[in-house]
Scaffold this motif. Structure first.
Motif, mmCIF file in Angstrom:
data_model
loop_
_atom_site.group_PDB
_atom_site.id
_atom_site.type_symbol
_atom_site.label_atom_id
_atom_site.label_comp_id
_atom_site.label_asym_id
_atom_site.label_seq_id
_atom_site.Cartn_x
_atom_site.Cartn_y
_atom_site.Cartn_z
ATOM 1 N N TRP A 19 0.839 -1.209 0.000
ATOM 2 C CA TRP A 19 0.000 0.000 0.000
ATOM 3 C C TRP A 19 0.875 1.261 0.000
ATOM 4 O O TRP A 19 0.612 2.211 -0.739
ATOM 5 N N THR A 20 1.926 1.248 0.828
ATOM 6 C CA THR A 20 2.823 2.401 0.915
ATOM 7 C C THR A 20 3.546 2.649 -0.406
ATOM 8 O O THR A 20 3.651 3.788 -0.878
ATOM 9 N N VAL A 21 4.035 1.568 -1.016
ATOM 10 C CA VAL A 21 4.737 1.690 -2.301
ATOM 11 C C VAL A 21 3.805 2.225 -3.384
ATOM 12 O O VAL A 21 4.185 3.099 -4.178
ATOM 13 N N GLU A 22 2.576 1.726 -3.412
ATOM 14 C CA GLU A 22 1.635 2.145 -4.448
ATOM 15 C C GLU A 22 1.262 3.620 -4.312
ATOM 16 O O GLU A 22 1.002 4.293 -5.308
ATOM 17 N N LYS A 23 1.241 4.134 -3.081
ATOM 18 C CA LYS A 23 0.911 5.548 -2.881
ATOM 19 C C LYS A 23 2.018 6.462 -3.397
ATOM 20 O O LYS A 23 1.759 7.594 -3.816
ATOM 21 N N ARG A 24 3.261 5.966 -3.393
ATOM 22 C CA ARG A 24 4.402 6.812 -3.741
ATOM 23 C C ARG A 24 4.927 6.592 -5.155
ATOM 24 O O ARG A 24 5.639 7.434 -5.695
ATOM 25 N N ALA A 25 4.577 5.458 -5.759
ATOM 26 C CA ALA A 25 5.117 5.132 -7.086
ATOM 27 C C ALA A 25 4.552 6.059 -8.159
ATOM 28 O O ALA A 25 3.383 6.445 -8.126
ATOM 29 N N LYS A 26 5.404 6.443 -9.146
ATOM 30 C CA LYS A 26 4.954 7.289 -10.247
ATOM 31 C C LYS A 26 4.032 6.524 -11.193
ATOM 32 O O LYS A 26 3.075 7.076 -11.740
ATOM 33 N N GLN A 27 4.335 5.254 -11.411
ATOM 34 C CA GLN A 27 3.499 4.397 -12.248
ATOM 35 C C GLN A 27 3.182 3.113 -11.471
ATOM 36 O O GLN A 27 3.751 2.057 -11.711
ATOM 37 N N PRO A 28 2.266 3.209 -10.497
ATOM 38 C CA PRO A 28 1.989 2.070 -9.614
ATOM 39 C C PRO A 28 1.313 0.919 -10.338
ATOM 40 O O PRO A 28 0.676 1.091 -11.378
ATOM 41 N N MET A 29 1.468 -0.256 -9.757
ATOM 42 C CA MET A 29 0.760 -1.428 -10.269
ATOM 43 C C MET A 29 -0.746 -1.189 -10.220
ATOM 44 O O MET A 29 -1.500 -1.572 -11.125
ATOM 45 N N VAL A 30 -1.191 -0.547 -9.141
ATOM 46 C CA VAL A 30 -2.586 -0.126 -9.017
ATOM 47 C C VAL A 30 -2.630 1.107 -8.120
ATOM 48 O O VAL A 30 -1.928 1.173 -7.108
ATOM 49 N N GLU A 31 -3.419 2.087 -8.508
ATOM 50 C CA GLU A 31 -3.558 3.283 -7.687
ATOM 51 C C GLU A 31 -4.402 2.961 -6.453
ATOM 52 O O GLU A 31 -5.415 2.271 -6.543
ATOM 53 N N THR A 32 -3.969 3.474 -5.306
ATOM 54 C CA THR A 32 -4.669 3.152 -4.059
ATOM 55 C C THR A 32 -6.105 3.658 -4.073
ATOM 56 O O THR A 32 -6.970 3.097 -3.386
#
Length: 475
Positions: free
Chosen positions: A255-268
């Motif tokens: 969850w933390t990684v997805e919130k900070r990633a520029k191109q996340p696997m899935v947006e939170t």
């Protein structure tokens, strides 16, 4: 006018060709997943090991399938769906060769784990179909046809697996899988078109790592927890608890990684939406309530001399499992056809209510009457295998965010596997706990009623799933 007719014929031809390729892939995967079930005893004898170890080869296959399903559909959006599907079929063939030539059970494990890469075959095929067919009615029918295969190839898979194992040994089944996988590969290569809507996007591998660790730890915890049924062991309990903690920490990191990633696997933001968590919750609860009942509890009861009906395994398959799978296969395209007309969620809820009625028939009438048991499982084949299973798979595709079409089908595939694992943990535990009362029939009644209650909870969760308006006919 002539040009329009020509284009329509070309389009129909392209879709027909695509369907041939996709069905070949789905049949190859389904046989790969289910054809070994009746051959497990033979495999144990030929590899000089016990059934517990052979059973683990199935567990690792489905675990690998669940983990791969979490991210491979998303990766296919980026590098190409056709390319990924061909790779999956080729790896299925490679794993089948390894398993067919396995000198011992260790190499069987290696082969089955490699075969598990084919796990997201059905969701990936549905995504490819969705990008090729824009008409909601047509897509619904074809979706039902593809997804119905996922419930069993009309009962033929179990029969063929048993026949090959009995007459030619278990290795012949794997060689048959090699042939099917190669045929599917060729058909996909020549008949399917390529699509990659997220080309140029970077894959969020750190997010993939944490979600795979989270789900993998949770599935392993369920497997360890199942060992506690009937045989309490403090070490196993501590390991299971530790794995649940690892799963929770890994999901927090995801969850933390997805919130900070520029191109996340899935947006939170998508994870918070009802269009995401409601279908995932419904899938998990539905599988928990039904899967072990039809795949474990009912077959065991029917074969038991006391308090069951003392039916042999072959006859049990013919009167219980084959009609269940066959009716699901036949009804699937019809429910898929009705989904865009009546509404995906409405058809799902009709199937859920029918599944609840089926479990009630099995619980309150089927345990004392073989004809009523058959009637209950037949209705379950229509309502669950032919309706609910189709809708849950379909909703994973039509509710997925437009910018990330591979996300929800992959997560939904994980929910199917998680629910199956929970089902074989919770329901056998109820059977063991109630067997101490001394009334075997009452124990089985308690198990099916537990499945019924969980399925009622799944129906309640289904009421929260939003309508996929764009996939339905509005006029």
């Amino acid at each position: 006018m002539s040009a329009t007719l020509t284009d329509a014929k070309t389009s129909r031809g392209n879709v027909t060709a695509l369907m041939v390729a996709l069905l070949a892939a789905c049949v190859a995967f389904q046989l790969n997943a289910s054809m070994l079930s009746p051959a497990l005893v033979t495999m144990g004898k030929e590899l000089n090991t016990d059934q517990a170890v052979i059973g683990l080869s199935q567990t690792w296959f489905f675990t690998a399938a669940a983990l791969i399903s979490l991210f491979l559909p998303r990766l296919s959006d980026i590098i190409g769906r056709k390319k990924i599907l061909i790779g999956m079929m080729l790896l299925m063939a490679v794993g089948s060769v390894i398993a067919a030539m396995a000198p011992d059970v260790t190499w069987l494990f290696v082969g089955r784990i490699i075969q598990g890469v084919s796990g997201p075959t059905v969701p990936l095929c549905l995504i490819m179909l969705r990008s090729a067919v824009s008409n909601p009615r047509k897509y619904g029918t074809l979706m039902g046809l593809i997804t119905a295969v996922n419930g069993g190839v009309a009962g033929v898979d179990s029969f063929v697996g048993g026949y090959f194992a009995e007459h030619f040994g278990f290795r012949s089944i794997f060689w048959l899988m090699v042939v099917l996988a190669l045929v599917a590969t060729a058909l996909i290569a020549f008949l399917a078109g390529e699509s990659k809507p997220a080309a140029g996007t970077s894959m969020d591998w750190l997010g993939v790592f944490f979600i795979v660790v989270a789900v993998g730890a949770l599935l392993t915890a369920l497997n360890e927890g199942s060992k506690l049924v009937g045989a309490f062991a403090p070490g196993t309990l501590l390991l299971a608890i530790g794995l649940v903690v690892v799963a929770a920490v890994a999901f927090y990191c995801f969850w933390t990684v997805e919130k900070r990633a520029k191109q996340p696997m899935v947006e939170t933001v998508h994870l918070r939406q009802r269009s995401t968590w409601a279908p995932l919750l419904t899938t998990t609860l539905t599988m928990t309530g039904i899967f072990a009942v039809i795949n474990g509890i009912v077959p065991a009861y029917v074969q038991a001399a006391d308090p069951g009906f003392g039916i042999g395994p072959t006859e049990m398959s013919l009167i219980i499992l084959t009609p269940y799978a066959l009716l699901g296969w036949l009804v699937g395209p019809l429910s898929g056809r009705l989904a865009p007309i009546l509404g995906y969620t409405k058809v799902l809820r009709i199937g859920m209510l029918g599944s609840i009625a089926s479990l009630a028939i099995i619980a309150f009438f089927g345990l004392s009457s073989l004809p009523m048991m058959i009637a209950g499982t037949v209705l379950l084949g229509i309502m669950y295998a032919g309706t609910v299973n189709i809708m849950l798979n379909g909703l994973g595709v039509v509710l997925s965010p437009a910018g990330n079409p591979g996300f929800l089908p992959g997560m939904n595939a994980g929910a199917f596997n998680l629910g199956a694992g929970l089902s074989f943990l919770v329901l056998p535990a109820v059977l063991v706990a109630t067997s101490a009362l001394g009334d075997a029939q009452a124990s089985y009644l308690s198990v099916v009623v537990t499945g019924l209650v969980i399925t009622v909870a799944a129906f309640a969760a289904s009421l929260l799933i939003p309508k996929p308006v764009e996939a339905e006919v509005t006029e």
